[in-house]
Design a protein around this motif. Structure first.
Motif, short mmCIF file in Angstrom:
data_model
loop_
_atom_site.label_atom_id
_atom_site.label_comp_id
_atom_site.label_asym_id
_atom_site.label_seq_id
_atom_site.Cartn_x
_atom_site.Cartn_y
_atom_site.Cartn_z
N HIS A 13 -5.24 3.45 -5.09
CA HIS A 13 -4.88 3.31 -3.67
C HIS A 13 -6.00 2.58 -2.91
O HIS A 13 -5.74 1.68 -2.09
CB HIS A 13 -4.63 4.68 -3.05
N ASP A 31 1.93 3.89 -3.39
CA ASP A 31 1.77 5.34 -3.36
C ASP A 31 3.06 6.05 -3.75
O ASP A 31 3.05 7.13 -4.33
CB ASP A 31 1.33 5.80 -1.96
N GLY A 32 4.20 5.42 -3.40
CA GLY A 32 5.49 6.04 -3.69
C GLY A 32 5.93 5.88 -5.12
O GLY A 32 6.94 6.46 -5.52
N VAL A 44 0.82 -1.21 0.00
CA VAL A 44 0.00 0.00 0.00
C VAL A 44 0.86 1.27 0.00
O VAL A 44 0.72 2.12 -0.88
CB VAL A 44 -1.00 -0.01 1.18
N PRO A 45 1.79 1.45 0.95
CA PRO A 45 2.63 2.66 0.88
C PRO A 45 3.62 2.65 -0.27
O PRO A 45 3.95 3.71 -0.82
CB PRO A 45 3.36 2.66 2.23
N ILE A 46 4.10 1.47 -0.66
CA ILE A 46 5.05 1.41 -1.78
C ILE A 46 4.38 1.84 -3.07
O ILE A 46 4.94 2.57 -3.89
CB ILE A 46 5.61 -0.02 -1.91
#
Length: 494
Positions: free
Chosen positions: A466, A360-361, A356-358
């Motif tokens: 996302h 977004d990055g 999930v955060p990866i």
């Protein structure tokens, strides 16, 4: 991405060992065909949508195929148990190839969806019939090794599939993503026609519950329509769709309890091992479609990479699946089922939690690394529960049991495509989704966008995706919870 002898008596098998090997080879090729179909299409779909239009129908291109597969899978299991594996396999493969041919001739997203439904009706028999036939021709002690090969071939094909998809998109055309099935399917049909001999011992003739099949199609189809179009439909229509869907599914459940020969027999559905196996298969199916269908739009639309980069990421996930399957297939039986299932759930949960955060990055390198534990978890889930289901039922129920297992996975993929597609459509509700996707995946149109418009478009698609990955992380956690209830070992049947 999923799972008796030739004539059950020992003498025929011993007299025709070469034929058994050739039949197994045909089923491995069939598995390759099924796997290539999934991965070729997943990496090519952004480009196909940009050519045919209809971005709001993006999820239907996956969902209708999976719905048709899901509904037909238990039907094929019943027919194969009743009339023999050989004629049913040949009919299933023939219909799949006709659908594949027509898909390559589609001129709009609507026609593609119709042809995908035909393809799915035929494809519903490929994986369960192939697995059932292998169970018929293999001795019980050989099944773990051969099923490890089956799962491994799925992974190998899934590695080649994304690359083929990228190759076809950039050279021969997206149509060959479908037409590649034709020569492969003809080879498997020839081998099965020539070498497979059905045994009366694997047949248990019974009427087919077509009315139950209609109720199941109506219930699942309307539920998918509600999930995919939840943002666009007025509240009254959405409630009506869901109400009719639940009524149809409730009617299906009641009918299954009353008919003498149900489509999904309750005595198979409620065994402790089969409950956890089918629930795990359903949740793994949702994660599989989440990765294969929705990572390519992130990579191609948001990151600005091409189909080859998307193919590499999906290929890494497939390599992880393959290695895990082929490795664990050699130790299944010596390690408790619960330990392996929980390990698979932990791997998928960790991978999705970090994804999930990866995502977004927008880091392609990290994204490639993060899909490794997800692939490992899916590979472990597939091989462990396929072998457990295969070995825990007698030969005359093996076709329906395997079909029920694959039905659960396909149900997960179909409902996952609908749910994830609904989340994506909701995130793009006030934009022109097709125009957005066409601009982002077409290099010429993307280059023509001003920096401000490009940033706004990629941010909007990124935010919509996302939500897809957050939902996938929640489902991975649910898969881990189900794995904790897996029986440690299953009763073995020849």
């Amino acid at each position: 991405m999923s799972d008796a002898t030739l004539a059950m008596p020992a003498a025929p098998r011993a007299a025709r060992p070469r034929h058994a090997r050739l039949i197994i080879a045909a089923m491995l090729i069939s598995t390759f065909m099924a796997a290539v179909e999934v991965t070729v299409i997943s990496t090519a779909m952004p480009v196909i949508v940009s050519k045919l239009g209809g971005f709001h129908l993006f999820a239907w291109a996956f969902g209708i195929y999976l719905l048709a597969q899901a509904v037909m899978t238990p039907l094929y299991g019943r027919i194969a148990d009743s009339f023999g594996r050989k004629p049913v396999y040949l009919a299933s493969t023939s219909l799949f190839l006709v659908g594949s041919l027509l898909c390559g001739c589609a001129h709009s997203m609507v026609t593609l969806i119709v042809f995908r439904a035909i393809q799915g009706i035929g494809g519903g028999g490929l994986a369960p019939l192939g697995t059932t036939i292998i169970g018929d021709v293999c001795a019980p002690e050989d099944r773990p090794r051969i099923m490890g090969y089956v799962s491994g071939v799925w992974g190998i094909a899934a590695i080649a599939g994304p690359m083929l998809g990228a190759f076809f998109v950039h050279t021969l055309g997206w149509q060959f993503c479908f037409w590649v099935n034709l020569p492969v399917g003809l080879v498997t049909m020839t081998m099965v026609w020539r070498f497979l001999r059905d045994s009366a011992q694997t047949r248990s003739r019974a009427p087919i519950d077509l009315a139950g099949c209609v109720l199941l199609v109506a219930g699942l189809g309307l539920m998918m329509a509600a999930l995919i179009q939840c943002e666009a439909l007025p509240t009254a229509q959405l409630v009506l769709l869901l109400a009719v869907a639940f009524v149809a599914l409730a009617g299906f459940g009641l009918r299954e309890r009353q008919v003498r020969h149900p489509l999904l027999p309750l005595h198979l559905m409620f065994r402790p091992l089969l409950i956890t196996a089918n629930l795990s298969s359903l949740l793994a199916g949702t994660l599989l479609i989440g990765m294969t269908a929705f990572l390519p739009p992130l990579i191609q639309g948001v990151m600005g990479r091409d189909a080859l980069d998307a193919g590499i990421v999906i290929g890494v996930l497939s390599v992880s699946w393959t290695i895990a399957s082929m490795t664990i297939g050699r130790v299944v039986g010596r390690v408790p089922n619960r330990v392996l299932a929980v390990g698979a759930g932990i791997a998928m949960t960790i991978g999705m939690a970090v994804l999930v955060p990866i995502a977004d990055g927008r880091s392609l390198g990290w994204l490639t690394l993060i899909v490794i534990p997800i692939g490992i978890g899916m590979g472990l889930t597939s091989i462990v529960f396929t072998l457990a289901v295969q070995g825990s039922v007698p030969a005359h129920e093996r076709g329906r049991s395997i079909a029920l297992f694959f039905f659960s996975r396909l149900m997960g993929q179909a409902l996952g495509a609908a749910a994830f597609g609904g989340v994506l459509n909701a995130g793009l509700a006030d934009t022109h989704g097709h125009d957005l996707m066409q601009a982002l995946v077409n290099p010429r149109l993307r280059a023509a966008l001003s920096p401000a418009h490009l940033a706004a478009a990629t941010t909007r698609l990124d935010q919509a995706l996302h939500g897809v990955f957050v939902l996938a992380a929640v489902l991975a956690l649910a898969a881990l919870a189900v794995a904790c209830f897996t029986p440690r070992r299953a009763e073995q049947n020849p």
